[in-house]
Design a protein around this motif. Structure first.
Motif, PDB file in Angstrom:
ATOM      1  N   TYR A 149       4.353  -4.066  -1.938  1.00 43.99           N
ATOM      2  CA  TYR A 149       3.320  -4.105  -0.907  1.00 43.99           C
ATOM      3  C   TYR A 149       2.022  -3.547  -1.487  1.00 43.99           C
ATOM      4  CZ  TYR A 149       0.726  -3.010   3.339  1.00 43.99           C
ATOM      5  OH  TYR A 149      -0.243  -2.935   4.303  1.00 43.99           O
ATOM      6  N   THR A 198       2.873  -0.225  -3.595  1.00 40.19           N
ATOM      7  CA  THR A 198       4.151   0.457  -3.465  1.00 40.19           C
ATOM      8  C   THR A 198       5.248  -0.569  -3.686  1.00 40.19           C
ATOM      9  OG1 THR A 198       3.203   1.968  -1.834  1.00 40.19           O
ATOM     10  CG2 THR A 198       5.604   1.895  -1.987  1.00 40.19           C
ATOM     11  N   VAL A 239       9.677  -0.949  -3.808  1.00 42.59           N
ATOM     12  CA  VAL A 239      10.938  -0.292  -3.442  1.00 42.59           C
ATOM     13  C   VAL A 239      12.102  -1.020  -4.101  1.00 42.59           C
ATOM     14  CG1 VAL A 239      10.016   0.576  -1.259  1.00 42.59           C
ATOM     15  CG2 VAL A 239      11.225  -1.628  -1.302  1.00 42.59           C
ATOM     16  N   ILE A 260      11.418   4.512  -4.850  1.00 47.53           N
ATOM     17  CA  ILE A 260      10.091   4.120  -4.386  1.00 47.53           C
ATOM     18  C   ILE A 260       9.097   4.504  -5.477  1.00 47.53           C
ATOM     19  CG2 ILE A 260       8.307   4.421  -2.625  1.00 47.53           C
ATOM     20  CD1 ILE A 260      10.532   5.358  -0.706  1.00 47.53           C
ATOM     21  N   SER A 282      12.212  10.083  -2.207  1.00 48.19           N
ATOM     22  CA  SER A 282      12.814   9.236  -1.175  1.00 48.19           C
ATOM     23  C   SER A 282      13.958  10.003  -0.517  1.00 48.19           C
ATOM     24  CB  SER A 282      13.357   7.954  -1.819  1.00 48.19           C
ATOM     25  OG  SER A 282      14.101   7.195  -0.885  1.00 48.19           O
ATOM     26  N   ILE A 308       9.484  -3.742   2.156  1.00 49.31           N
ATOM     27  CA  ILE A 308       8.398  -2.833   2.523  1.00 49.31           C
ATOM     28  C   ILE A 308       7.277  -3.628   3.160  1.00 49.31           C
ATOM     29  CG2 ILE A 308       7.420  -2.910   0.190  1.00 49.31           C
ATOM     30  CD1 ILE A 308       6.335  -0.036   0.756  1.00 49.31           C
ATOM     31  N   THR A 323       3.614   0.920   6.134  1.00 43.16           N
ATOM     32  CA  THR A 323       4.230   2.238   5.955  1.00 43.16           C
ATOM     33  C   THR A 323       5.711   2.228   6.302  1.00 43.16           C
ATOM     34  OG1 THR A 323       3.658   2.935   8.200  1.00 43.16           O
ATOM     35  CG2 THR A 323       2.049   3.411   6.442  1.00 43.16           C
ATOM     36  N   TRP A 324       6.313   1.064   6.414  1.00 40.02           N
ATOM     37  CA  TRP A 324       7.728   0.945   6.804  1.00 40.02           C
ATOM     38  C   TRP A 324       8.553   0.326   5.695  1.00 40.02           C
ATOM     39  CZ3 TRP A 324       9.368   3.154  11.209  1.00 40.02           C
ATOM     40  CH2 TRP A 324       8.389   3.504  12.145  1.00 40.02           C
ATOM     41  N   VAL A 325       9.773   0.866   5.513  1.00 34.79           N
ATOM     42  CA  VAL A 325      10.716   0.372   4.513  1.00 34.79           C
ATOM     43  C   VAL A 325      12.077   0.226   5.189  1.00 34.79           C
ATOM     44  CG1 VAL A 325      11.957   0.958   2.386  1.00 34.79           C
ATOM     45  CG2 VAL A 325       9.512   1.432   2.568  1.00 34.79           C
ATOM     46  N   ASN A 357       6.397   6.173   6.244  1.00 30.00           N
ATOM     47  CA  ASN A 357       5.555   7.086   5.491  1.00 30.00           C
ATOM     48  C   ASN A 357       4.681   7.851   6.479  1.00 30.00           C
ATOM     49  OD1 ASN A 357       3.426   8.239   3.884  1.00 30.00           O
ATOM     50  ND2 ASN A 357       4.153   6.933   2.234  1.00 30.00           N
ATOM     51  N   TRP A 402       7.818  10.039   2.678  1.00 31.67           N
ATOM     52  CA  TRP A 402       8.757   9.092   3.261  1.00 31.67           C
ATOM     53  C   TRP A 402       9.844   9.856   4.014  1.00 31.67           C
ATOM     54  CZ3 TRP A 402       7.633   4.110   3.500  1.00 31.67           C
ATOM     55  CH2 TRP A 402       6.666   3.617   2.617  1.00 31.67           C
TER      56      TRP A 402
END
Length: 162
Positions: free
Chosen positions: A90, A98, A100, A106, A121, A130, A133-135, A145, A150
């Motif tokens: 992302y 970023t 993952v 991360i 993490s 990702i 701010t979400w995974v 995040n 995180w």
């Protein structure tokens, strides 16, 4: 035939798809015709993102590749400093990225992918996607995040979130 793992449309004409065996497909006419690009790797490629004018892809064994503009053809290697499988990438700005991957890894870059840092993490579950701010990841893991850290978000599933 190679499985495709991710697709990205850039503007109204450029399209890219990445997948198994290092395949990168490119269309310059909104997906009517496709050409195969030389990614320079045979690793599976799992994610693709636009950061300003350039493209980043991520894949198995820590592969990160960079294409400075959509009209170029020479994918460049970016060393992430790990051989972990990378599943999703992302870009929040042209400089901030970023990525993952497996075992909860991360990595972030604040200089357009030139260098990467492994960030803390709260999980060792594989992370698969990702967005902002979400995974999400295996065993129902969801991370957010919050103020640069995180944190796990409680969810009511143990289903793998892909």
């Amino acid at each position: 035939a190679n499985n495709l793992h991710s697709v990205l449309f850039v503007g109204s004409n450029f399209c890219f798809a990445v997948g198994a065996g290092g395949i990168i497909l490119k269309s310059t006419n909104a997906g009517v015709n496709w050409i195969t690009m030389n990614s320079g790797v045979t690793n599976d490629l799992n994610g693709i993102v636009l950061n300003g004018t350039g493209l980043f892809v991520c894949g198995s064994n820590g592969v990160v590749r960079y294409l400075p503009t959509v009209i170029e053809t020479n994918w460049q290697s970016r060393d992430i400093g790990s051989n972990v499988n990378l599943n999703s990438i992302y870009a929040s700005t042209s400089l901030t990225l970023t990525v993952v991957g497996s075992t909860g890894k991360i990595f972030t870059s604040s200089n357009g992918g030139t260098s990467w840092q492994n960030v803390s993490s709260p999980t060792e579950n594989d992370l698969t996607s990702i967005s902002s701010t979400w995974v999400s990841g295996y065993n129902g893991i969801v991370l957010n995040n919050v103020s640069g850290s995180w944190v796990s978000v409680p969810v009511i599933t143990t289903v793998d979130l892909l």
